[in-house]
Scaffold this motif. Structure first.
Motif, PDB file in Angstrom:
ATOM      1  N   ILE A 205       0.826  -1.211   0.000  1.00 46.41           N
ATOM      2  CA  ILE A 205       0.000   0.000   0.000  1.00 46.41           C
ATOM      3  C   ILE A 205       0.860   1.261   0.000  1.00 46.41           C
ATOM      4  CG2 ILE A 205      -1.735   1.306   1.284  1.00 46.41           C
ATOM      5  CD1 ILE A 205      -2.909  -1.321   2.230  1.00 46.41           C
ATOM      6  N   VAL A 206       1.845   1.331   0.889  1.00 45.77           N
ATOM      7  CA  VAL A 206       2.691   2.532   0.945  1.00 45.77           C
ATOM      8  C   VAL A 206       3.405   2.783  -0.386  1.00 45.77           C
ATOM      9  CG1 VAL A 206       4.748   3.516   2.018  1.00 45.77           C
ATOM     10  CG2 VAL A 206       2.966   2.518   3.443  1.00 45.77           C
TER      11      VAL A 206
ATOM     12  N   VAL B 159       1.596   6.873  -6.874  1.00 44.53           N
ATOM     13  CA  VAL B 159       0.523   7.747  -7.371  1.00 44.53           C
ATOM     14  C   VAL B 159       0.815   9.200  -7.033  1.00 44.53           C
ATOM     15  CG1 VAL B 159      -1.915   8.332  -7.136  1.00 44.53           C
ATOM     16  CG2 VAL B 159      -1.213   5.928  -7.285  1.00 44.53           C
ATOM     17  N   LEU B 160       1.230   9.451  -5.802  1.00 40.87           N
ATOM     18  CA  LEU B 160       1.510  10.825  -5.384  1.00 40.87           C
ATOM     19  C   LEU B 160       2.699  11.401  -6.151  1.00 40.87           C
ATOM     20  CD1 LEU B 160       1.016  10.532  -1.508  1.00 40.87           C
ATOM     21  CD2 LEU B 160      -0.576  11.466  -3.212  1.00 40.87           C
ATOM     22  N   ILE B 161       3.714  10.588  -6.383  1.00 46.49           N
ATOM     23  CA  ILE B 161       4.888  11.058  -7.119  1.00 46.49           C
ATOM     24  C   ILE B 161       4.519  11.382  -8.566  1.00 46.49           C
ATOM     25  CG2 ILE B 161       7.118  10.317  -8.048  1.00 46.49           C
ATOM     26  CD1 ILE B 161       7.522   8.761  -5.429  1.00 46.49           C
ATOM     27  N   GLU B 162       3.704  10.530  -9.188  1.00 47.44           N
ATOM     28  CA  GLU B 162       3.277  10.791 -10.564  1.00 47.44           C
ATOM     29  C   GLU B 162       2.499  12.097 -10.654  1.00 47.44           C
ATOM     30  OE1 GLU B 162       3.779   9.220 -13.435  1.00 47.44           O
ATOM     31  OE2 GLU B 162       5.105   7.721 -12.531  1.00 47.44           O
ATOM     32  N   GLN B 163       1.689  12.389  -9.647  1.00 52.03           N
ATOM     33  CA  GLN B 163       0.914  13.629  -9.652  1.00 52.03           C
ATOM     34  C   GLN B 163       1.767  14.847  -9.344  1.00 52.03           C
ATOM     35  OE1 GLN B 163      -2.238  12.925  -6.827  1.00 52.03           O
ATOM     36  NE2 GLN B 163      -3.449  11.676  -8.250  1.00 52.03           N
TER      37      GLN B 163
ATOM     38  N   ALA C 160      10.935   8.746  -4.670  1.00 54.01           N
ATOM     39  CA  ALA C 160      10.664   7.346  -4.313  1.00 54.01           C
ATOM     40  C   ALA C 160      11.603   6.869  -3.209  1.00 54.01           C
ATOM     41  CB  ALA C 160      10.802   6.461  -5.545  1.00 54.01           C
ATOM     42  N   GLY C 161      12.790   7.453  -3.139  1.00 55.37           N
ATOM     43  CA  GLY C 161      13.706   7.098  -2.065  1.00 55.37           C
ATOM     44  C   GLY C 161      13.176   7.511  -0.701  1.00 55.37           C
TER      45      GLY C 161
END
Length: 427
Positions: A252-253, A259-263, A347-348
């Motif tokens: 989940i994390v 998703v948040l990074i893509e946005q 992402a890191g």
């Protein structure tokens, strides 16, 4: 604590039917992952060896067929490749997403790089079941199944209080059982890895480093399981709590983080770069030669005064507008790379909330199969292509008569690390 305590608790743990079965399952998963990873790496090495032979033959045929620098530059392909590092068998990383081989010509480069950027990354999210995936995802699950009822099973059997009272020391009971289970699982998972590492010529230092990191990862999850097992709940409740934590941190994390990074980070796609470069190249056929040459000389002033053309088609004009097409797409390519690096860095930070993602990130980095390794390969392609242009431009713009002997000085692509032993073994 004495050896008799260790033997007693080890025998007790192994008498539980579920423990040998789960340890065997861990060994089988690790063995399967190591085997499939080794096969995949061997196939890639074989492919590289075969392509190198074909590339050499193709280049010789072109050289014998043509006696003009323009034609030879146009028809000659040059194989570039990123061979798998020794540890790649254990962490395949993004080698199934990013290309690791290209055949490059002296045409516009951006199209040659990004025309292979067509695979749907959503379909590759699951990846392959390599050793890293087994450790990051399945190993915690096995530990949960082995340790969730460490105390609850004894409470259900009515032996808990008696065991606590009769234990010689606090460490000779629960910590000893948990430690034996963790060590057994670590051995079950590590033995296939060590075999695969030896077969793939992994340096012993890297082998020990990976084995140590795997042990630390198991100890972290074992500590979590040990702490949760102290709660006075039934075994199914404890298992549910641990499985919920495993599911959240492992799947989940990272998914929510993606998703948040893509946005948060937007930029051009590979298709945008490809289209911009192709439109510039195709549009150059309809432009006056002077327009193309002026744009070319702006970035290559050393050829000032040698850009005049006397016919509708000349090779120096053709390769000049290929260069100009790349230069027009260059801002998009830089933005594409910048956004990719920003996403990787973000992402890191997300990985700090997910032990599984953090482990995978570390192992793919050591195996040179992460995104940064793919970007390094792309930089090598760009440097090699620039060397090709620097080799051919003097012949084209100076009008040098063709000489086959001069091709001996033509650049040859060399990967950033020596893999000759692996290529020889694969042939």
């Amino acid at each position: 604590m004495s050896w008799s305590d260790i033997r007693r608790e080890a025998a007790f743990v192994l008498r539980k039917k579920s423990v040998p079965l789960l340890l065997l399952a861990g060994f089988a998963l690790s063995l399967f992952a190591v085997w499939t990873g080794t096969v995949e790496v061997a196939q890639q090495q074989t492919t590289i060896g075969r392509l190198l032979e074909g590339d050499k033959t193709d280049r010789q045929e072109v050289t014998h067929k043509h006696n003009d620098y323009g034609y030879i530059a146009y028809y000659t392909f040059h194989l570039t490749y990123a061979p798998p590092a020794p540890l790649a068998f254990a962490a395949l990383g993004v080698r199934d997403v990013y290309p690791w081989k290209h055949r490059i010509r002296m045409l516009a480069l951006e199209g040659q790089i990004h025309e292979s950027d067509t695979q749907n990354p959503e379909l590759a999210l699951a990846g392959k079941i390599d050793f890293t995936f087994v450790i990051a995802v399945f190993a915690p699950l096995l530990l949960i199944l082995l340790l969730h009822d460490l105390r609850a099973a004894e409470r259900a059997a009515g032996r808990h209080d008696f065991l606590v009272v009769t234990a010689r020391t606090p460490a000779s009971l629960w910590p000893l059982r948990a430690g034996f289970i963790v060590l057994s699982l670590w051995l079950a998972l590590s033995i296939p890895f060590v075999g695969g590492a030896v077969a793939n010529s992994v340096p012993i230092g890297q082998m020990l480093l990976v084995s140590t990191v795997v042990l630390v990862y198991l100890l972290v999850w074992a500590a979590i399981c040990y702490w949760v097992s102290r709660f006075n709940f039934a075994a199914p409740v404890l298992a549910s709590l641990l499985l919920g934590g495993w599911l959240s941190t492992t799947f989940i994390v990272p998914a929510v983080g993606d998703v948040l990074i893509e946005q948060a980070y937007h930029g051009p796609e590979g298709g945008d770069i490809l289209m911009t470069q192709r439109e510039a190249v195709n549009g150059a056929w309809d432009l006056p030669h002077e327009t193309t040459m002026d744009a070319f000389v702006a970035s290559h002033p050393q050829w000032q005064g040698k850009t005049q053309t006397n016919s509708l088609f000349e090779w120096k004009w053709y390769y000049a507008f290929q260069q100009v097409g790349d230069e027009k797409a260059l801002p998009l390519a830089r933005a594409y790379q910048r956004v990719a690096e920003q996403r990787y860095a973000a992402a890191g930070w997300v990985a700090l909330l997910s032990p599984a993602a953090l482990l995978q990130r570390a192992l793919t980095n050591w195996a040179q199969t992460d995104a940064r390794a793919a970007w390094q390969y792309e930089r090598e392609i760009r440097a090699f292509h620039a060397d090709l242009r620097e080799f051919y431009y003097p012949f084209l713009f100076n009008g040098t008569p063709y000489s086959a002997a001069s091709l001996a000085e033509r650049p040859q692509f060399t990967p950033n690390y020596n893999t000759q032993n692996y290529l020889e073994r694969s042939q």
